[in-house]
Write an enzyme that holds these catalytic residues in place. Structure first.
Site: not given
Length: 95
Positions: A24, A42
């Protein structure tokens, strides 16, 4: 599928070893570099969801990066769809 300003929306799901490897964080950096807006998060199944808006050429660069060895972790596959951007993002964030 384009808005008047030429922006499109990428909705992608990335599968593989993509959680717990800074995925990320690095995706946010790449999106900022490409001046894209959106979100990366996620998912409970171990995949990562990305929604990004911007010019088609920049979206393609993000997709190319996601599929390259430069992406963190080990990307096994990317499922994506393209639609019209709706302009609902102000920046690119991780959630």
């Amino acid at each position: 599928m384009r808005r008047d300003n030429g922006d499109i929306r990428l909705s992608a799901r990335v599968f593989g070893v993509v959680q717990g490897v800074g995925f990320r964080f690095w995706t946010m950096g790449k999106a900022d570099e490409l001046a894209l807006k959106g979100v990366v998060r996620n998912l409970d199944d171990g995949s990562v969801s990305i929604v990004a808006e911007g010019p088609e050429q920049q979206i393609q660069k993000l997709l190319d990066w996601l599929r390259s060895e430069k992406a963190p972790g080990r990307v096994e596959r990317v499922e994506e769809s393209i639609s019209a951007a709706d302009g609902s993002f102000r920046d690119f964030r991780a959630r």
